[in-house]
Design a protein around this motif. Structure first.
Motif, PDB file in Angstrom:
ATOM      1  N   GLY A  49     -18.926 -28.212 -10.896  1.00 42.47           N
ATOM      2  CA  GLY A  49     -19.693 -29.025  -9.689  1.00 42.47           C
ATOM      3  C   GLY A  49     -18.993 -29.360  -8.784  1.00 42.47           C
ATOM      4  N   THR A  50     -19.062 -30.298  -8.594  1.00 45.32           N
ATOM      5  CA  THR A  50     -18.561 -30.708  -7.448  1.00 45.32           C
ATOM      6  C   THR A  50     -17.504 -31.918  -7.704  1.00 45.32           C
ATOM      7  N   SER A  51     -16.904 -32.097  -9.334  1.00 45.04           N
ATOM      8  CA  SER A  51     -15.749 -33.276  -9.384  1.00 45.04           C
ATOM      9  C   SER A  51     -14.948 -32.400  -9.477  1.00 45.04           C
ATOM     10  N   ASN A  52     -14.827 -30.774  -9.681  1.00 46.69           N
ATOM     11  CA  ASN A  52     -13.302 -30.042 -10.304  1.00 46.69           C
ATOM     12  C   ASN A  52     -12.672 -30.347 -11.262  1.00 46.69           C
ATOM     13  N   GLU A  53     -14.082 -31.004 -12.435  1.00 46.80           N
ATOM     14  CA  GLU A  53     -13.715 -30.573 -14.217  1.00 46.80           C
ATOM     15  C   GLU A  53     -12.920 -29.431 -14.251  1.00 46.80           C
ATOM     16  N   SER A 262      -9.404 -26.843  -2.769  1.00 47.75           N
ATOM     17  CA  SER A 262     -11.567 -26.951  -2.506  1.00 47.75           C
ATOM     18  C   SER A 262     -11.649 -28.241  -3.062  1.00 47.75           C
ATOM     19  N   PRO A 263     -11.892 -28.992  -1.656  1.00 45.27           N
ATOM     20  CA  PRO A 263     -12.047 -30.601  -1.290  1.00 45.27           C
ATOM     21  C   PRO A 263     -13.313 -30.703  -3.181  1.00 45.27           C
ATOM     22  N   LEU A 264     -12.864 -31.953  -3.373  1.00 50.41           N
ATOM     23  CA  LEU A 264     -14.322 -33.160  -4.529  1.00 50.41           C
ATOM     24  C   LEU A 264     -14.887 -33.556  -3.651  1.00 50.41           C
TER      25      LEU A 264
END
Length: 548
Positions: A49-53, A262-264
């Motif tokens: 996703g975009t949350s880096n989980e 990677s930016p969150l």
């Protein structure tokens, strides 16, 4: 400097001493008959996703069948023995870059080549590959185009048509002659957020070079055109002359604080978050070794949480009496792993970050205020925590891979704890740990520990090791449920024979009933290789590959 060869001396040593392995170039075989057609992607980029989980819900691999994973195909990655690119997987295609300046689109089931993009000016497709949609002018959206993006070692971003590999745009995004792109960019809402690092940390070893002037930064790009919308330097103090050495070589600072990962992206708060590295030269400033929040629209810095003051380091510090080594002389404990935005079981937002020192931290995403911190192992030049952690939010678990590699110039002290750890997201309490058993058994250039990024699913955690093994863990107990040693020869679907080695960098990818592992990494005196291995669950005995 966690994404570079830690010391150029070690790079040369690894090149000389790395054992030879099968790497026979064959004819251009295995071409597919059709272009990529699926626009259903299992992930947007490095994260799912975009949350880096790094949590993958879309998989049929589970504890009941993980032992049925077997090699489906192997692809030889051209150009070197330390590939960095990270696969992007759709319903029918795997996209992967190489050290030869190529990006391949491979059939997911067979590994045959759908298309290859080659930029003769590009040294290496170094970042992970991400996907986004470029909107068309059509009112119905039928002309919207799935587009893949990636960065190269020379500081350029590329955009390609995901179906055909046609170049849409290319743009140099650096503002320094030694700009390098290593961290995977993030796509959101028509924009790309690119983390910027550099090779100046290594070039400082040259005695006549006046160190240093690079400043870590983030750029926001228009995904349709590649136009730079804003740039924010994390060091905002003025660069000044700080002294001389060798009679006339001028030193400068503050510098460094590169952004390696990677930016969150946090659309709810309108923020992006990044982790920074060490300063390259004195004076060390207040934004190195920090987690930083920026406004998504303008790049304005909203808050900074620094976890280690006074960390200035470059490769010159590995040499005796070198004038470019800053007075702080390390310890080089940057944030290599990207920050994570998640929630506790009761729904409270929380930000998590892991550092090469072995520190794991929780913060308030609104303010950066510290919530808890836990230290694991001794840390070191490649971790501690190096490339990335993962989260199972439903279980309230943070999974932490620890390297603690025995390293010739390791500045860290204390007992190493290489392995996988589970922490309570809310409190940071250790719930279990599984240390890596020494399976090297005298194997050259083999080490224990987990440096690569990891991936969590509903009831598994996948982690690749410095000992070349990919393992699947039980997320509730830490028990190892499946292991595969990737250090072996493979018949490559694109011709010839290739070999695996150390598993490092971005880590494995889980997609449906398949697992993709990039094997081989010769930096830091580890075992080189150049293979992308595709595993798949056995289907009624159809697979002939090995499993362990």
């Amino acid at each position: 400097m966690h994404r570079l060869i830690c010391f150029a001396i070690l790079a040369a040593f690894a090149a000389v001493t790395s054992p030879s392995f099968a790497q026979e170039d064959g004819p251009p075989v295995g071409l597919c008959a059709s272009d990529a057609t699926s626009t259903d992607f299992y992930a947007a980029g490095w994260d799912y996703g975009t949350s880096n989980e790094r949590f993958q819900s879309r998989t049929s691999i589970n504890q009941g069948n993980v032992d049925q994973l077997a090699v489906k195909w192997a692809f030889r990655l051209e150009g070197g023995v330390s590939p960095h690119s990270h696969p992007l997987v759709s319903g029918d295609t795997v996209y992967i870059g190489t050290q030869a300046g190529q990006v391949h689109a491979l059939d997911k089931e067979t590994g045959c080549i759908r298309w290859t993009f080659q930029d003769p000016e590009m040294e290496e497709a170094r970042t992970g590959i991400i996907v986004g949609t470029i909107a068309s002018d059509d009112d119905d959206g039928e002309g919207d185009k799935a587009t893949i993006f990636f960065g190269s070692t020379d500081g350029r971003m590329h955009a390609l048509d995901a179906a055909t590999g046609a170049l849409i745009w290319v743009n140099y995004v650096g503002d320094h002659s030694m700009t390098m792109l290593t961290g995977t960019p993030t796509f959101h809402d028509g924009k790309i957020y690119v983390p910027i690092s550099s090779t100046e940390v290594v070039y400082a070893m040259m005695p006549w070079y006046g160190c240093c002037s690079f400043r870590g930064n983030v750029v926001s790009l228009d995904a349709a055109t590649g136009e730079i919308l804003w740039r924010t330097h994390v060091i905002q103090e003025e660069l000044v002359e700080t002294g001389t050495h060798h009679l006339f070589v001028q030193t400068r600072g503050p510098s460094g604080a590169p952004i390696w990962s990677s930016p969150l992206v946090d659309p709810e708060r309108g923020l992006i978050y990044v982790g920074t590295g060490e300063n390259y030269s004195s004076p060390a400033n207040g934004t190195s070794d920090s987690i930083i929040a920026m406004d998504m629209q303008t790049g304005e810095i909203r808050w900074v949480q620094q976890y280690l003051e006074g960390d200035a380091f470059n490769v010159a510090c590995g040499m005796e009496d070198h004038g470019n080594c800053p007075e702080e002389d390390g310890p080089d404990f940057d944030f290599g792993a990207p920050p994570i935005l998640t929630e506790t079981i009761d729904g409270t937002p929380i930000m998590l970050a892991g550092q090469k020192s072995g520190g794991v931290y929780a913060m308030n995403p609104d303010t950066g205020e510290r919530i808890w911190e836990e230290y694991i192992g001794r840390g070191g030049l490649i971790g501690g925590i190096h490339w990335g952690m993962a989260v199972n939010k439903k279980a309230g678990l943070l999974f932490v891979p620890v390297s603690d590699m025995l390293f010739p110039f390791n500045p860290a002290e204390g007992e190493p704890e290489p392995g996988l750890f589970a922490l309570d997201i809310k409190t940071g309490k250790r719930l279990w740990q599984t240390n890596i058993e020494d399976a090297c058994k005298g194997r050259e250039l083999c080490n224990i520990g987990l440096s690569a990024g990891i991936v969590a699913t509903e009831d598994l955690v996948f982690a690749g090791g410095l000992d070349a093994r990919i393992r699947a863990y039980d997320p509730m107990t830490g028990d190892v449920l499946w292991t595969f040693d990737t250090l072996r020869d493979y018949d490559a679907v694109n011709g010839g024979v290739t070999s695996g080695g150390t598993i490092d960098t971005h880590g494995p990818v889980v997609a449906g009933d398949m697992l993709f592992v990039q094997s081989g990494y010769a930096h830091q005196i580890l075992h080189g290789g150049n293979v992308l291995v595709a595993f798949q669950l056995k289907r009624d005995g159809q697979l002939t590959g090995d499993s362990e």
